[in-house]
Write a protein that holds these residues in place. Structure first.
Motif, PDB file in Angstrom:
ATOM      1  N   GLN A 256       0.954  -1.146   0.006  1.00  0.00           N
ATOM      2  CA  GLN A 256      -0.039  -0.230  -0.015  1.00  0.00           C
ATOM      3  C   GLN A 256       1.123   1.218  -0.053  1.00  0.00           C
ATOM      4  O   GLN A 256       2.062   1.480   0.868  1.00  0.00           O
ATOM      5  CB  GLN A 256      -1.013   0.037   1.165  1.00  0.00           C
ATOM      6  CG  GLN A 256      -2.018   1.198   1.146  1.00  0.00           C
ATOM      7  CD  GLN A 256      -2.759   0.910   2.422  1.00  0.00           C
ATOM      8  OE1 GLN A 256      -2.584   0.352   3.509  1.00  0.00           O
ATOM      9  NE2 GLN A 256      -4.078   1.692   2.395  1.00  0.00           N
ATOM     10  N   CYS A 261      -4.042   3.816  -2.057  1.00  0.00           N
ATOM     11  CA  CYS A 261      -3.818   2.738  -3.032  1.00  0.00           C
ATOM     12  C   CYS A 261      -3.232   1.507  -2.828  1.00  0.00           C
ATOM     13  O   CYS A 261      -2.156   1.596  -2.249  1.00  0.00           O
ATOM     14  CB  CYS A 261      -3.560   3.367  -4.570  1.00  0.00           C
ATOM     15  SG  CYS A 261      -4.758   4.675  -5.011  1.00  0.00           S
ATOM     16  N   VAL A 284      -3.318  -2.240  -9.956  1.00  0.00           N
ATOM     17  CA  VAL A 284      -3.630  -1.296  -8.860  1.00  0.00           C
ATOM     18  C   VAL A 284      -4.995  -1.388  -8.300  1.00  0.00           C
ATOM     19  O   VAL A 284      -5.908  -1.199  -9.443  1.00  0.00           O
ATOM     20  CB  VAL A 284      -3.189  -0.022  -9.279  1.00  0.00           C
ATOM     21  CG1 VAL A 284      -3.507   1.186  -8.132  1.00  0.00           C
ATOM     22  CG2 VAL A 284      -1.637  -0.088  -9.354  1.00  0.00           C
ATOM     23  N   ASP A 286      -7.864   0.684  -5.634  1.00  0.00           N
ATOM     24  CA  ASP A 286      -8.118   1.724  -4.633  1.00  0.00           C
ATOM     25  C   ASP A 286      -8.591   1.188  -3.249  1.00  0.00           C
ATOM     26  O   ASP A 286      -8.907  -0.004  -3.288  1.00  0.00           O
ATOM     27  CB  ASP A 286      -9.057   2.962  -5.021  1.00  0.00           C
ATOM     28  CG  ASP A 286     -10.376   2.462  -5.389  1.00  0.00           C
ATOM     29  OD1 ASP A 286     -10.638   1.287  -4.800  1.00  0.00           O
ATOM     30  OD2 ASP A 286     -11.255   3.081  -6.111  1.00  0.00           O
ATOM     31  N   LEU A 292      -8.012  -0.211 -10.696  1.00  0.00           N
ATOM     32  CA  LEU A 292      -7.482   1.141 -11.324  1.00  0.00           C
ATOM     33  C   LEU A 292      -6.590   0.934 -12.717  1.00  0.00           C
ATOM     34  O   LEU A 292      -5.568  -0.103 -12.772  1.00  0.00           O
ATOM     35  CB  LEU A 292      -6.652   2.132 -10.652  1.00  0.00           C
ATOM     36  CG  LEU A 292      -7.600   2.263  -9.185  1.00  0.00           C
ATOM     37  CD1 LEU A 292      -6.690   3.182  -8.339  1.00  0.00           C
ATOM     38  CD2 LEU A 292      -8.971   2.979  -9.503  1.00  0.00           C
ATOM     39  N   TYR A 297      -2.114   6.279 -11.655  1.00  0.00           N
ATOM     40  CA  TYR A 297      -1.549   6.212 -10.364  1.00  0.00           C
ATOM     41  C   TYR A 297      -0.194   6.547 -10.518  1.00  0.00           C
ATOM     42  O   TYR A 297       0.186   6.654 -11.633  1.00  0.00           O
ATOM     43  CB  TYR A 297      -1.332   4.857  -9.581  1.00  0.00           C
ATOM     44  CG  TYR A 297      -0.628   3.716 -10.166  1.00  0.00           C
ATOM     45  CD1 TYR A 297       0.823   3.645  -9.589  1.00  0.00           C
ATOM     46  CD2 TYR A 297      -1.066   3.171 -11.231  1.00  0.00           C
ATOM     47  CE1 TYR A 297       1.527   2.626 -10.320  1.00  0.00           C
ATOM     48  CE2 TYR A 297      -0.214   2.208 -11.580  1.00  0.00           C
ATOM     49  CZ  TYR A 297       1.111   1.958 -11.243  1.00  0.00           C
ATOM     50  OH  TYR A 297       2.142   0.880 -11.882  1.00  0.00           O
TER      51      TYR A 297
END
Length: 304
Positions: A256, A261, A284, A286, A292, A297
């Protein structure tokens, strides 16, 4: 194909290409040295090493002349680029944003360029000669770092052009992770170098096109989040992603960042993708467990 794999209960974290670094400043460009703590050349003292090139740093006059020629060439390039731009022509992308034209250590990057700094009997002196581009051409032989939760391993294999899947690993060297005291990025000039400092004070300067992946997994403070601490939605995303990976994939690893994220990382020893950290093996999500796009990111938060 014979790929090095960790032992029972050992977790494979990453595999990245790795060699000794190469000087970039004009005085030491294309060169590297192996030094003791008094800055003497020790390459002839390294056990089992074959003969390699002997370098001499360029003189101040030669450096000035080369810089003058380089400046003139750059001026011509800028002029041509201006013409192409004004006429709507296509131009290549700019330089990497990772590297830096400013040295943080002139003694070891501009005036000299040691890639090994080691007193007698220290860890850095045991590194394999195959890491040296001056002794082992990347056109015929490649070296990789393999990182597990227990050790750092260097492997090598014959390289056949256009056949990246033909890998026959030879274990060249290894040390326990506890031997590594610090891993420091060195950004001058292309941003691919890293300095690994060992617990005995010796160090080496290495280069990797996947430097941030190397740094991330050798970081002594890296912490992975236990899967049973994730929310049901997060766990569902992780399990769905892991199920889409090759049959021999290890259990997913989750970390993390400060923004909340999560990065989900899976290593499959049999796939060449895993060696280079390609995006097929990481994703990735959230805090709500929503996956995502990798473009949404900051790469520096989750170096690949």
């Amino acid at each position: 194909m014979s790929i090095w794999k960790p032992g029972p209960g050992e977790v494979l974290l990453a595999r990245v290409p790795l060699t000794f670094a190469t000087g970039a400043a004009m005085r030491v460009r294309g060169m590297r040295w192996f030094r003791d703590i008094e800055r003497n050349d020790i390459q002839h003292e390294l056990a089992g090493w074959p003969e390699g090139p002997v370098y001499a740093a360029r003189s101040t006059g030669d450096t000035v002349a080369r810089n003058t020629l380089k400046g003139a060439a750059m001026a011509v390039g800028v002029a041509i680029l201006g013409v192409l731009t004004s006429q709507g022509g296509s131009t290549p992308g700019g330089p990497s944003e990772v590297g830096s034209d400013t040295s943080d250590d002139r003694g070891d990057e501009v005036e000299d360029f040691p890639v090994m700094w080691a007193a007698p009997g220290t860890v850095a002196r045991t590194l394999p000669w195959q890491l040296d581009p001056g002794r082992s051409s990347a056109k015929r032989y490649r070296t990789h770092a393999v990182i597990t939760d227990r050790r750092l391993v260097i492997v090598g294999f014959p390289y056949v052009k256009h056949n990246d899947r033909l890998i026959d690993d030879e274990r060249l060297w290894e040390i326990p992770r506890s031997t590594i005291a610090e891993v420091v990025p060195r950004d001058f000039k292309d941003g691919q170098d890293v300095k690994i400092v060992f617990a005995d004070g010796s160090w080496c300067r290495l280069s990797s096109i996947k430097r941030m992946r190397l740094i991330r997994h050798l970081d002594k403070d890296v912490q992975f989040i236990p899967l049973d601490t994730l929310t049901p939605a997060q766990r569902n995303t992780v399990e769905r992603f892991a199920a889409a990976q090759p049959p021999d994939a290890q259990a997913p690893l989750v970390s993390q960042n400060a923004c909340g994220c999560f990065r989900v990382h899976v290593v499959a020893p049999s796939t060449v993708h895993a060696f280079f950290g390609d995006s097929e093996l990481s994703t990735v999500m959230d805090a709500q467990g929503t996956e995502l796009p990798l473009t949404e990111y900051h790469p520096e938060d989750f170096p690949s």
